[in-house]
Write an enzyme that holds these catalytic residues in place. Structure first.
Site, PDB file in Angstrom:
ATOM      1  N   GLU A  28       0.827  -1.187  -0.070  1.00  0.00           N
ATOM      2  CA  GLU A  28       0.152   0.096  -0.021  1.00  0.00           C
ATOM      3  C   GLU A  28       0.870   1.267   0.036  1.00  0.00           C
ATOM      4  OE1 GLU A  28      -2.756   0.421   3.421  1.00  0.00           O
ATOM      5  OE2 GLU A  28      -3.402   2.306   2.476  1.00  0.00           O
TER       6      GLU A  28
ATOM      7  N   ARG B  93       5.245 -12.961   9.318  1.00  0.00           N
ATOM      8  CA  ARG B  93       5.958 -11.655   9.439  1.00  0.00           C
ATOM      9  C   ARG B  93       7.391 -11.714   9.880  1.00  0.00           C
ATOM     10  NH1 ARG B  93       3.710  -6.410   9.145  1.00  0.00           N
ATOM     11  NH2 ARG B  93       1.699  -6.888   8.121  1.00  0.00           N
TER      12      ARG B  93
ATOM     13  N   LYS C 148       4.525   0.634   9.176  1.00  0.00           N
ATOM     14  CA  LYS C 148       4.465   1.939   8.596  1.00  0.00           C
ATOM     15  C   LYS C 148       3.979   2.804   9.537  1.00  0.00           C
ATOM     16  CE  LYS C 148       3.310   0.134   4.722  1.00  0.00           C
ATOM     17  NZ  LYS C 148       2.438  -0.251   3.535  1.00  0.00           N
TER      18      LYS C 148
HETATM   19  P1  ATP Z   1       2.583  -2.135   7.839  1.00  0.00           P
HETATM   20  O1  ATP Z   1       2.126  -2.608   9.037  1.00  0.00           O
HETATM   21  O2  ATP Z   1       4.216  -1.895   8.135  1.00  0.00           O
HETATM   22  O3  ATP Z   1       1.861  -1.201   7.283  1.00  0.00           O
HETATM   23  P2  ATP Z   1       1.518  -3.760   5.731  1.00  0.00           P
HETATM   24  O4  ATP Z   1       1.510  -5.191   5.870  1.00  0.00           O
HETATM   25  O5  ATP Z   1       0.334  -3.150   6.028  1.00  0.00           O
HETATM   26  O6  ATP Z   1       2.542  -3.336   6.714  1.00  0.00           O
HETATM   27  P3  ATP Z   1       1.447  -3.523   3.201  1.00  0.00           P
HETATM   28  O7  ATP Z   1       2.175  -2.407   2.288  1.00  0.00           O
HETATM   29  O8  ATP Z   1       0.115  -3.847   2.978  1.00  0.00           O
HETATM   30  O9  ATP Z   1       2.294  -3.243   4.575  1.00  0.00           O
HETATM   31  O10 ATP Z   1       2.459  -4.747   2.654  1.00  0.00           O
HETATM   32  C1  ATP Z   1       2.928  -5.227   1.418  1.00  0.00           C
HETATM   33  C2  ATP Z   1       3.273  -6.904   1.542  1.00  0.00           C
HETATM   34  O11 ATP Z   1       4.398  -6.761   2.501  1.00  0.00           O
HETATM   35  C3  ATP Z   1       2.169  -7.528   2.121  1.00  0.00           C
HETATM   36  O12 ATP Z   1       1.930  -8.611   1.284  1.00  0.00           O
HETATM   37  C4  ATP Z   1       2.725  -7.703   3.607  1.00  0.00           C
HETATM   38  O13 ATP Z   1       2.076  -8.966   4.094  1.00  0.00           O
HETATM   39  C5  ATP Z   1       4.146  -7.853   3.672  1.00  0.00           C
HETATM   40  N1  ATP Z   1       4.771  -7.507   4.607  1.00  0.00           N
HETATM   41  C6  ATP Z   1       4.454  -6.148   5.493  1.00  0.00           C
HETATM   42  N2  ATP Z   1       5.185  -6.485   6.705  1.00  0.00           N
HETATM   43  C7  ATP Z   1       5.750  -7.496   6.852  1.00  0.00           C
HETATM   44  C8  ATP Z   1       6.734  -8.038   7.666  1.00  0.00           C
HETATM   45  N3  ATP Z   1       7.176  -7.621   8.745  1.00  0.00           N
HETATM   46  N4  ATP Z   1       7.243  -9.187   7.340  1.00  0.00           N
HETATM   47  C9  ATP Z   1       7.071  -9.866   6.066  1.00  0.00           C
HETATM   48  N5  ATP Z   1       6.187  -9.376   5.246  1.00  0.00           N
HETATM   49  C10 ATP Z   1       5.573  -7.892   5.383  1.00  0.00           C
HETATM   50 MG    MG Z   2      -0.913  -1.817   5.287  1.00  0.00          MG
END
Ligand code: ATP
Ligand code: MG
Length: 560
Positions: free
Chosen positions: A42, A267, A277
């Site tokens: 995102e 994760r 983020k």
């Molecule tokens: P955040 O909580 O940092 O915003 P998010 O999962 O909301 O993380 P996205 O931009 O939606 O962030 O994620 C893009 C991809 O990265 C998704 O497939 C998500 O599952 C993966 N991802 C995010 N954080 C991790 C992590 N700590 N370890 C492994 N994969 C991750």
């Molecule tokens: Mg997110």
């Protein structure tokens, strides 16, 4: 234990994991003819090391089996998203060394997503609901109690089609109505209790502008976007496990031609490292750090600015593996991989981070000689360089003690040490200022003891580093500690109170004159200090600024 694990990991070649096994089986059985993955960030912030794990997994899996990977922005929440983030994410994925097959945006599919939602309404599988967000929460039920059906659940198809069209046309205010899936308010899986598919948001979107005022929810947009792109293996993190039945429901009920499958992995979490983020953004917005790419940030851009290499990050991600159980990785594991990557590649030179002037009283005034120094003692191919030596040098303040403790082998009055690549010097006199602080040492050198001359006359126990003073290049050194202190004493404190006030130490010193032309991104090993990267933003013609990537040795104690 960590060391043993590291050795075991390094010996492992192709890393096998459960998702890879599924891919192999699907290819063998012919369930899929080609593997297609996607990385779906995102654009609401910069990528962090956790995303790197997902990027490596998706791209490397497809690469290994000659498949494809799309970069798809999940841009369905206009309030938080921005093109600045889109650009930074593209840069980071490329910097990590990956090339996407196609660049896509969920917003490319807004029309199709809308049409599929209309199909759901026509099939009696979705309805417009007038309950407020709070009322929906209250009627959703709990893990032990079923939810209550919305009074709007029985609206006719015609009424739903009309209301949904009017939602799109902008007739209603934010939050006034939503489109919900009609599934099962009594399902033990709460995500299936008539989840919201569309919400109203009168907000400007960074790509579609003001064309839309209704936006699809992640749980609807994601599976349909995957299906549109022909994704075969949709890999996400464990918290989406409960959403998988909804993912499959959406693909099936929307009558998508292709059937992607969702797989979840754990994760990445790293000790003392913030991996969200939302929290990272609060550090940026609160001015705690100097932007998303502050070298203390666990963002990919921060790690890059600090001096981490794509090779080290990829090796780290590969070796921590892909598991189904959440775990916490020791931050020293990441440090191990950058040391391994830089060990044989970087020039090993001398830098003084807390300078103390030394005058060599018996060295001829005005003379400067050039001494030969090896560039990397573990990699002869890197050759040698010539470094200046003269009557005035800088040494490290820490390498002198007026009253030394027992077994102190560095400089103290009357003691002799070896200057790396140069001569033995002996401390003869200590010069102090009015405040009683040591400001200069007066030493003598022995011309017979020149490094490389084969001198065996006597031995000294200490070797210290130095920089010739008249030609030295001024430099700033930035040393880092974790941004967050995560020990038991403060685990319950609010996030901003767990910030480490000592996470940045700035020191003013000198580097060898030969490094004066270094450019942003150049990496060095400074004898006894660690690995450093020239900061691309802060360095200028007058002063080089170095970020310490990592110290030389891990503080890891295998007994712990
Ligand atoms: P955040 O909580 O940092 O915003 P998010 O999962 O909301 O993380 P996205 O931009 O939606 O962030 O994620 C893009 C991809 O990265 C998704 O497939 C998500 O599952 C993966 N991802 C995010 N954080 C991790 C992590 N700590 N370890 C492994 N994969 C991750
Ligand atoms: Mg997110």
């Amino acid at each position: 234990m960590l060391q043993e694990r590291l050795v075991a990991m390094e010996n492992k070649t192709a890393s096998s994991n459960f998702i890879r096994n599924i891919v192999v089986e699907d290819l063998n059985k012919g369930t899929v003819s080609e593997i297609v993955t996607r990385f779906p960030p995102e654009p609401n912030g910069y990528l962090h090391i956790g995303h790197a794990k997902s990027i490596c997994l998706n791209f490397e899996l497809a690469d290994e089996f000659k498949g494809r990977t799309n970069l798809r922005f999940d841009d369905t929440n206009p309030l938080k998203e921005d093109t600045e983030y889109v650009e930074s994410i593209k840069e980071d994925v490329q910097w990590l060394g990956f090339e996407w097959d196609e660049l896509r945006f969920a917003s490319d599919y807004f029309e199709e997503l809308y049409n599929r939602a209309v199909l759901l309404i026509k099939k009696g599988k979705a309805y417009v609901c007038d309950l407020s967000a709070e009322q929906m929460r209250e009627t959703r039920g709990t893990l032990t109690e079923p939810g209550q059906e919305s009074p709007y659940r029985s609206r006719s198809v015609e009424e739903n089609l009309d209301l949904f069209a009017r939602m799109r046309a902008g007739e209603f205010k934010d939050g006034e109505r939503v489109l919900r899936a009609k599934i099962d308010m009594a399902s033990p899986n709460i995500t299936l209790r008539d989840p919201v598919l569309y919400r109203i948001a009168h907000a400007h979107h960074h790509r579609t502008g003001d064309a839309w005022c209704i936006y699809p929810m992640y749980d609807y947009a994601h599976p349909i976007s995957d299906a549109i792109e022909g994704i075969t293996h949709s890999i996400c993190t464990l918290e989406f496990e409960d959403h998988r039945p909804l993912y499959d429901w959406a693909v099936a009920e929307c009558e998508m031609e292709s059937t992607p499958r969702q797989y979840e992995f754990a994760r990445l979490n790293i000790t003392n490292t913030i991996m969200s983020k939302r929290y990272l953004k609060s550090l940026v917005d609160g001015g705690v750090v100097d932007g998303w790419d502050d070298p203390r940030m666990p963002t990919i851009s921060g790690l890059r600015r600090r001096g981490f290499t794509p090779e080290a990050l990829r090796a780290f991600c590969r070796e921590i593996g892909v598991a189904r159980a959440n775990s916490l990785v020791d931050e020293r594991m990441l440090e191990h991989f950058i040391r391994e990557d830089l060990k044989l590649k970087t020039l090993r030179s001398m830098a003084v981070v807390r300078p103390l002037k030394v005058v060599i009283t018996n060295y001829p005034e005005g003379q400067v000689e050039m001494l030969e120094a090896e560039n990397n003692s573990e990699n002869e191919e890197m050759g040698t360089r010539m470094i200046p030596f003269s009557r005035e040098i800088y040494i490290e303040q820490d390498d002198f003690m007026e009253v030394p403790p027992p077994k102190y082998h560095r400089l103290f009055p009357g003691n002799e040490v070896r200057l790396k690549h140069a001569y033995f010097i002996k401390c003869e006199e200590v010069v102090k200022n009015d405040a009683g602080e040591v400001i200069e040492l007066r030493c003598t050198y022995d011309v017979e003891t020149k490094s490389g001359s084969g001198f065996t006359g006597r031995k000294v126990k200490g070797t210290i580093h130095w920089v010739e003073a008249t030609q030295a290049k001024a430099a700033e050194f930035r040393h880092f500690e974790p941004l967050l202190i995560d020990d038991e004493s403060n685990a319950d404190k609010p996030f901003l109170e767990r910030i480490n006030p000592g996470s940045l130490e700035t020191l003013q010193g000198f580097v060898e004159q030969g490094m004066a032309d270094s450019a942003g991104g150049d990496k060095f090993q400074f004898f006894r200090h660690g690995y450093y990267n020239v900061d691309p933003k802060l360095s200028n013609a007058d002063k080089l600024v170095f970020n310490r990537i990592v110290s030389l040795k891990s503080s890891f104690d295998p007994g712990k």
